[in-house]
Scaffold this motif. Structure first.
Motif, PDB file in Angstrom:
ATOM      1  N   ARG A  17      26.484 -78.416  10.898  1.00 23.43           N
ATOM      2  CA  ARG A  17      27.702 -79.113  11.324  1.00 23.43           C
ATOM      3  C   ARG A  17      27.675 -80.571  10.871  1.00 23.43           C
ATOM      4  NH1 ARG A  17      31.248 -76.159  11.142  1.00 23.43           N
ATOM      5  NH2 ARG A  17      32.480 -77.860  11.947  1.00 23.43           N
ATOM      6  N   ASN A  21      30.469 -82.389   8.662  1.00 28.60           N
ATOM      7  CA  ASN A  21      31.153 -83.582   9.158  1.00 28.60           C
ATOM      8  C   ASN A  21      30.967 -84.765   8.220  1.00 28.60           C
ATOM      9  OD1 ASN A  21      32.180 -82.303  11.401  1.00 28.60           O
ATOM     10  ND2 ASN A  21      30.527 -82.941  12.740  1.00 28.60           N
ATOM     11  N   ARG A  24      33.351 -84.307   5.330  1.00 30.73           N
ATOM     12  CA  ARG A  24      34.731 -84.596   5.735  1.00 30.73           C
ATOM     13  C   ARG A  24      34.951 -86.099   5.887  1.00 30.73           C
ATOM     14  NH1 ARG A  24      35.032 -79.711  10.048  1.00 30.73           N
ATOM     15  NH2 ARG A  24      35.881 -78.137   8.656  1.00 30.73           N
ATOM     16  N   ARG A  60      43.748 -84.770   9.415  1.00 28.74           N
ATOM     17  CA  ARG A  60      42.876 -83.595   9.420  1.00 28.74           C
ATOM     18  C   ARG A  60      41.508 -83.962   9.992  1.00 28.74           C
ATOM     19  NH1 ARG A  60      43.349 -82.270   4.296  1.00 28.74           N
ATOM     20  NH2 ARG A  60      45.235 -81.106   4.754  1.00 28.74           N
ATOM     21  N   GLN A  63      41.870 -84.006  13.635  1.00 34.38           N
ATOM     22  CA  GLN A  63      41.976 -82.653  14.168  1.00 34.38           C
ATOM     23  C   GLN A  63      40.609 -81.972  14.225  1.00 34.38           C
ATOM     24  OE1 GLN A  63      44.496 -80.093  11.834  1.00 34.38           O
ATOM     25  NE2 GLN A  63      45.162 -78.951  13.627  1.00 34.38           N
ATOM     26  N   LYS A  64      39.754 -82.281  13.251  1.00 36.01           N
ATOM     27  CA  LYS A  64      38.427 -81.675  13.191  1.00 36.01           C
ATOM     28  C   LYS A  64      37.396 -82.410  14.034  1.00 36.01           C
ATOM     29  CE  LYS A  64      39.598 -78.583  10.111  1.00 36.01           C
ATOM     30  NZ  LYS A  64      39.620 -77.155  10.433  1.00 36.01           N
TER      31      LYS A  64
END
Length: 88
Positions: A17, A21, A24, A60, A63-64
């Motif tokens: 994760r 992350n 992103r 986005r 949102q994530k």
């Protein structure tokens, strides 16, 4: 170091994760940098195009869970204002 099997699995999941992350966050920052560079150059059309591309990326990320939604909205708002005042 993790001792139980569930803790070992949790450590693996966290590592995956974290990598996602980071990717992103890096992608979002790249779009932000493009907007900043366009604003610095004083080219209003390029800045507007860069902002149009960056806004969905920022939202986005919110949102994530990379950013808080209010933080994302604040960033978009401030960038939009800075683009609007170019050449004014």
């Amino acid at each position: 170091m993790a001792n139980t099997s569930s803790a070992k699995k949790a450590a693996r999941v966290i590592a995956r994760r974290t990598a996602v992350n980071q990717a992103r966050r890096s992608r979002m920052r790249t779009y932000l940098r493009k907007v900043e560079e366009a604003i610095a150059s004083g080219d209003k059309s390029a800045a507007a195009d860069a902002l149009k591309a960056a806004e969905p990326e920022i939202m986005r990320a919110a949102q994530k869970g990379i950013l808080h939604r209010n933080t994302a909205s604040r960033k978009v708002s401030r960038l939009a204002h800075r683009v609007a005042v170019i050449g004014a």
